[in-house]
Design an enzyme around this catalytic site. Structure first.
Site, PDB file in Angstrom:
ATOM      1  N   THR A  16      -2.593  -0.315   3.584  1.00 39.39           N
ATOM      2  CA  THR A  16      -1.795   0.726   4.238  1.00 39.39           C
ATOM      3  C   THR A  16      -0.306   0.566   4.088  1.00 39.39           C
ATOM      4  O   THR A  16       0.476   1.308   4.121  1.00 39.39           O
ATOM      5  CB  THR A  16      -2.124   1.060   5.550  1.00 39.39           C
ATOM      6  OG1 THR A  16      -3.621   1.689   5.597  1.00 39.39           O
ATOM      7  CG2 THR A  16      -1.295   2.184   6.237  1.00 39.39           C
ATOM      8  N   SER A  62      -8.316  -2.734   1.223  1.00 42.39           N
ATOM      9  CA  SER A  62      -9.082  -4.008   1.457  1.00 42.39           C
ATOM     10  C   SER A  62     -10.371  -3.824   2.026  1.00 42.39           C
ATOM     11  O   SER A  62     -11.422  -4.702   2.022  1.00 42.39           O
ATOM     12  CB  SER A  62      -8.241  -4.849   2.663  1.00 42.39           C
ATOM     13  OG  SER A  62      -8.750  -4.256   4.083  1.00 42.39           O
ATOM     14  N   ASP A  96      -7.989  -3.384   7.191  1.00 42.46           N
ATOM     15  CA  ASP A  96      -9.405  -3.274   7.487  1.00 42.46           C
ATOM     16  C   ASP A  96     -10.043  -4.654   7.312  1.00 42.46           C
ATOM     17  O   ASP A  96     -11.204  -4.881   8.170  1.00 42.46           O
ATOM     18  CB  ASP A  96     -10.027  -2.258   6.530  1.00 42.46           C
ATOM     19  CG  ASP A  96      -9.658  -0.960   7.087  1.00 42.46           C
ATOM     20  OD1 ASP A  96      -9.304  -0.597   8.473  1.00 42.46           O
ATOM     21  OD2 ASP A  96      -9.799   0.096   6.490  1.00 42.46           O
TER      22      ASP A  96
HETATM   23  C1  SIN Z   1      -5.160  -0.343   6.350  1.00 41.92           C
HETATM   24  O1  SIN Z   1      -4.667  -1.221   5.506  1.00 41.92           O
HETATM   25  O2  SIN Z   1      -4.776  -0.040   7.501  1.00 41.92           O
HETATM   26  C2  SIN Z   1      -6.420   0.246   5.736  1.00 41.92           C
HETATM   27  C3  SIN Z   1      -6.606   0.309   4.294  1.00 41.92           C
HETATM   28  C4  SIN Z   1      -6.744  -1.325   3.885  1.00 41.92           C
HETATM   29  O3  SIN Z   1      -7.510  -2.053   4.708  1.00 41.92           O
HETATM   30  O4  SIN Z   1      -6.556  -1.621   2.912  1.00 41.92           O
END
Ligand code: SIN
Length: 325
Positions: A16, A62, A96
């Site tokens: 994110t 992720s 994540d």
């Molecule tokens: C995030 O980064 O908050 C969610 C998406 C990910 O884990 O890549």
């Protein structure tokens, strides 16, 4: 004596923090890993006290990170540790599964220089995105030589967390991460790095190229399907982390299956679905206790231990040691 400005390498993997949404008010309808690392750097204020170089290793959400991804990161990070032109490393990562990656790296990397993971809860395009401050603070911690003596770290929302205790505990708030009962390792504010914990031993337990044995996690719940558990046990796994009730207890209908699987040389680790506390039931012959490790960390430890050929009799000591080092 000439003063050398610390050099921090940023290795980007998506998440994110590199997410892009159609509108600045959108904090959930975005694509993770959409922006290149150059865009993350462009959002930082000019840096006079640190030299930055950046590389894009991946552009992942992720949730799609696989064990092979952890091994690729370990290779890249071992190279950065050995590079005389690098004083510290920041790894940008989706939130994540950031805790899994941080724990794997903690177990496999010899750190001579700081290694700091960071991410963001809001995409880079959001009004009040948290990524730029998280990245800036991660760079500041990575430029601090003392940070290498705390093992793999994560910096998020002004807090510094040890990989050992880090967990994502909220779905959307910017303070989504905590370190449970142990509390954070420290904090960073306006470039000042403060520590709540003394430096800790951080020798790696496994080589970065240790093969990872397949290990599953199952959570107990009232009415759990016996055939589902049986299918997992027969599905080619070499170990199972059982996230049981409370102090790791197992539904009575399931316990005989797990005991039999243990006799058939599957490693069965008893953890808790409870979120905190040590698992250590007396009289639990046949099962390994996760001790203080949550199910996700217990799984990675078991994948490495089985992959490394750790003898069954040494597994309990490993879990006990990892829990309280
Ligand atoms: C995030 O980064 O908050 C969610 C998406 C990910 O884990 O890549």
């Amino acid at each position: 004596m000439t003063h050398r400005i610390p050099a921090v390498r940023i290795l980007a993997t998506g998440g994110t923090i590199a997410g892009a949404a159609p509108s600045p008010s959108d904090t959930s309808g975005y694509r993770a890993g959409a922006l290149p690392v150059a865009a993350l750097l462009a959002a930082l204020p000019p840096q006079d006290d640190v030299r930055l170089d950046a590389r894009q290793l991946a552009s992942l959400d992720s949730k799609d990170a696989l064990p092979e991804f952890w091994q690729m990161l370990a290779r890249e990070l071992a190279q950065a540790q050995a590079d005389p032109d690098v004083d510290g490393v920041v790894l940008t990562h989706g939130t994540d599964t950031l805790e899994e990656t941080a724990w794997f790296l903690h177990l496999t990397l010899a750190l001579a220089k700081p290694l700091v993971l960071t991410g963001a809860m809001r995409p880079a395009t959001a009004a009040s995105a948290d990524g730029p401050m998280n990245l800036l603070q991660a760079v500041q911690v990575a430029a601090c030589p003392q940070a290498a003596r705390h093992g793999v770290l994560a910096v998020l929302n002004g807090q510094i967390h040890h990989a050992r205790h880090l967990r994502k505990a909220h779905t959307h708030r910017v303070d989504a991460f905590d370190s449970g009962e142990a509390g954070p390792a420290g904090f960073i504010q306006d470039g000042y790095v403060g520590w709540f914990w003394p430096p800790r031993p951080c020798a790696p337990r496994f080589a970065p190229d240790t093969p990872l044995a397949p290990v599953d996690i199952l959570f107990d719940y009232p009415g759990i399907s016996v055939s589902m558990v049986d299918a997992v046990l027969r599905g080619g796994t070499r170990g199972l982390v059982w996230a049981g009730y409370g102090n790791g207890s197992i539904s009575g209908r399931i316990e005989p299956l797990l005991r039999e699987a243990g006799r058939q040389s599957l490693a069965i680790v008893r953890a808790t679905r409870g979120g905190a506390g040590r698992v250590g039931l007396p009289g639990t012959c046949g099962f390994i206790q996760a001790a203080g490790l949550d199910p996700y960390k217990a799984r990675i430890a078991l994948m490495l231990a089985l992959g490394a050929g750790t003898p069954p009799g040494a597994l309990q000591t490993l879990f006990d040691t990892l829990s309280y080092e």
